[in-house]
Design a protein around this motif. Structure first.
Motif, PDB file in Angstrom:
ATOM      1  N   LEU A  32       0.905  -1.108   0.004  1.00  0.00           N
ATOM      2  CA  LEU A  32       0.075  -0.018  -0.203  1.00  0.00           C
ATOM      3  C   LEU A  32       1.141   1.240   0.097  1.00  0.00           C
ATOM      4  O   LEU A  32       0.325   2.254   0.344  1.00  0.00           O
ATOM      5  N   ARG A  33       2.061   1.243  -0.554  1.00  0.00           N
ATOM      6  CA  ARG A  33       2.782   2.339  -0.476  1.00  0.00           C
ATOM      7  C   ARG A  33       2.292   3.388  -1.327  1.00  0.00           C
ATOM      8  O   ARG A  33       1.637   3.107  -2.556  1.00  0.00           O
ATOM      9  N   PRO A  34       2.596   4.649  -1.007  1.00  0.00           N
ATOM     10  CA  PRO A  34       1.989   5.812  -1.775  1.00  0.00           C
ATOM     11  C   PRO A  34       2.893   5.909  -3.060  1.00  0.00           C
ATOM     12  O   PRO A  34       3.703   5.422  -3.314  1.00  0.00           O
ATOM     13  N   ASP A  35       2.199   6.517  -4.121  1.00  0.00           N
ATOM     14  CA  ASP A  35       2.524   6.651  -5.399  1.00  0.00           C
ATOM     15  C   ASP A  35       3.846   7.389  -5.328  1.00  0.00           C
ATOM     16  O   ASP A  35       3.728   8.418  -4.669  1.00  0.00           O
ATOM     17  N   PRO A  36       5.059   7.104  -5.880  1.00  0.00           N
ATOM     18  CA  PRO A  36       6.275   7.718  -5.581  1.00  0.00           C
ATOM     19  C   PRO A  36       6.100   9.118  -6.348  1.00  0.00           C
ATOM     20  O   PRO A  36       7.028   9.903  -6.474  1.00  0.00           O
ATOM     21  N   GLN A  37       5.306   9.379  -7.387  1.00  0.00           N
ATOM     22  CA  GLN A  37       5.188  10.581  -8.145  1.00  0.00           C
ATOM     23  C   GLN A  37       4.864  11.875  -7.213  1.00  0.00           C
ATOM     24  O   GLN A  37       4.066  11.778  -6.594  1.00  0.00           O
ATOM     25  N   LEU A  38       5.842  12.712  -7.539  1.00  0.00           N
ATOM     26  CA  LEU A  38       5.757  13.992  -6.677  1.00  0.00           C
ATOM     27  C   LEU A  38       4.601  15.166  -7.456  1.00  0.00           C
ATOM     28  O   LEU A  38       4.547  14.758  -8.760  1.00  0.00           O
ATOM     29  N   PRO A  39       4.190  15.702  -6.735  1.00  0.00           N
ATOM     30  CA  PRO A  39       3.310  16.929  -7.523  1.00  0.00           C
ATOM     31  C   PRO A  39       4.067  17.770  -8.335  1.00  0.00           C
ATOM     32  O   PRO A  39       5.257  17.901  -8.203  1.00  0.00           O
ATOM     33  N   THR A  40       3.545  18.169  -9.446  1.00  0.00           N
ATOM     34  CA  THR A  40       4.202  18.823 -10.595  1.00  0.00           C
ATOM     35  C   THR A  40       5.066  19.839 -10.028  1.00  0.00           C
ATOM     36  O   THR A  40       6.111  19.911 -10.581  1.00  0.00           O
ATOM     37  N   HIS A  41       4.460  20.562  -9.169  1.00  0.00           N
ATOM     38  CA  HIS A  41       5.254  21.955  -8.782  1.00  0.00           C
ATOM     39  C   HIS A  41       6.547  21.618  -8.090  1.00  0.00           C
ATOM     40  O   HIS A  41       7.391  22.139  -8.065  1.00  0.00           O
ATOM     41  N   LEU A  42       6.370  20.549  -7.156  1.00  0.00           N
ATOM     42  CA  LEU A  42       7.714  20.125  -6.378  1.00  0.00           C
ATOM     43  C   LEU A  42       8.776  19.548  -7.466  1.00  0.00           C
ATOM     44  O   LEU A  42       9.934  19.615  -7.524  1.00  0.00           O
TER      45      LEU A  42
END
Length: 57
Positions: A32-42
């Motif tokens: 259940l690890r969160p998606d490693p994709q960061l928000p675009t701004h970050l």
């Protein structure tokens, strides 16, 4: 309130119970690890930092 166990022969000791809970918890964390994709701004800010770091060297 009904008993959690059908009879005493089905009970497990505290140490075994803790081991089972730990193992289940570890597996849940892995799946259940969160998606490693960061928000675009970050992502953009990190790219800017990387560029500044490359330019300074």
């Amino acid at each position: 309130m009904p008993s959690l166990y059908a009879n005493d022969s089905e009970q497990i000791d505290r140490r075994t119970s803790r081991s089972i809970c730990d193992a289940v918890g570890e597996r849940l964390q892995q799946r259940l690890r969160p998606d490693p994709q960061l928000p675009t701004h970050l992502e953009q800010l990190l790219d800017q930092l990387k560029k500044c770091d490359r330019d300074s060297h």
